[in-house]
Motif scaffolding. Structure first.
Motif, PDB file in Angstrom:
ATOM      1  N   ASN A   2       0.851  -1.179   0.000  1.00 31.27           N
ATOM      2  CA  ASN A   2       0.000   0.000   0.000  1.00 31.27           C
ATOM      3  C   ASN A   2       0.890   1.233   0.000  1.00 31.27           C
ATOM      4  O   ASN A   2       1.601   1.494   0.944  1.00 31.27           O
ATOM      5  CB  ASN A   2      -0.912  -0.010   1.237  1.00 31.27           C
ATOM      6  N   GLY A   4      -0.337   4.310  -0.592  1.00 32.20           N
ATOM      7  CA  GLY A   4      -1.149   5.274   0.119  1.00 32.20           C
ATOM      8  C   GLY A   4      -0.988   6.736  -0.231  1.00 32.20           C
ATOM      9  O   GLY A   4      -0.346   7.116  -1.183  1.00 32.20           O
ATOM     10  N   GLU A 122      -7.532   7.013  -1.845  1.00 34.31           N
ATOM     11  CA  GLU A 122      -6.377   7.401  -1.048  1.00 34.31           C
ATOM     12  C   GLU A 122      -6.094   8.893  -1.056  1.00 34.31           C
ATOM     13  O   GLU A 122      -5.405   9.386  -0.190  1.00 34.31           O
ATOM     14  CB  GLU A 122      -5.130   6.657  -1.559  1.00 34.31           C
TER      15      GLU A 122
END
Length: 187
Positions: A2, A4, A122
């Motif tokens: 991830n 992000g 995100e």
């Protein structure tokens, strides 16, 4: 993995540079109201190469941090390719130049929208990235649908398009920087 919000927002500088270059290209068209096709061709070629290099460098910084780096690399290579092709063959007819610009905007817009969609959960600014990608695709499609209007007649439309796109990219960069600062303050 991830990557992000922090990873996405780390590249606010690349979006800011693209916004500035795009905005300056659009404003240059209006700064020279009697712009000739030859000057426009050279302006477009320079713009496409600079924009492509910024995007490609952005993608290279993201290797190892973002599994989607290759999308940006393709986008950058497309820009560089369009610019180099335009410099190599400056005697292209207005119609061929129009098609290069159209396909460049469609390809870049699709990749930009896909990139923005992958970050939709995100990053707040991903909607502006998707919107600018959709605008690029629509613009490219309009150029393909109405090619006989002529490149000279479309120069002002291209200038307006690049001013709007440049402003959207600048807004996205500001939003990314604010989100990055907020994430740093929360940490």
């Amino acid at each position: 993995m991830n990557f992000g919000l922090a990873s996405f927002n780390d590249y606010w500088w690349a979006v800011l540079l693209r916004g500035i270059v795009t905005l300056l290209f659009g404003l240059a068209i209006f700064a020279w109201p009697g712009v000739t096709l030859a000057l426009f061709i050279m302006l477009f070629a320079a713009f496409a190469i600079v924009d492509g290099v910024i995007i490609a460098v952005h993608s290279l910084f993201a290797i190892g941090r973002d599994s989607r780096w290759w999308i940006k690399l393709l986008q950058g290579v497309a820009g560089i390719g369009a610019g180099v092709a335009t410099f190599i063959w400056p005697g292209l007819t207005a119609l061929v130049l129009l098609y290069i610009i159209a396909f460049y905007n469609i390809f870049e817009g699709i990749l930009q929208a896909v990139y923005g969609i992958t970050f939709r959960k995100e990053a707040r600014g991903s909607l502006m990235l998707v919107a600018s990608g959709v605008i690029s695709v629509i613009f490219g499609m309009l150029l393909l649908l109405f090619p006989m209007t002529g490149a000279l007649a479309l120069i002002k439309v291209i200038g307006i398009f690049d001013i709007v796109l440049g402003l959207l990219l600048l807004l996205l960069a500001v939003d990314m920087l604010a989100a990055k600062s907020a994430a740093r303050a929360a940490a």
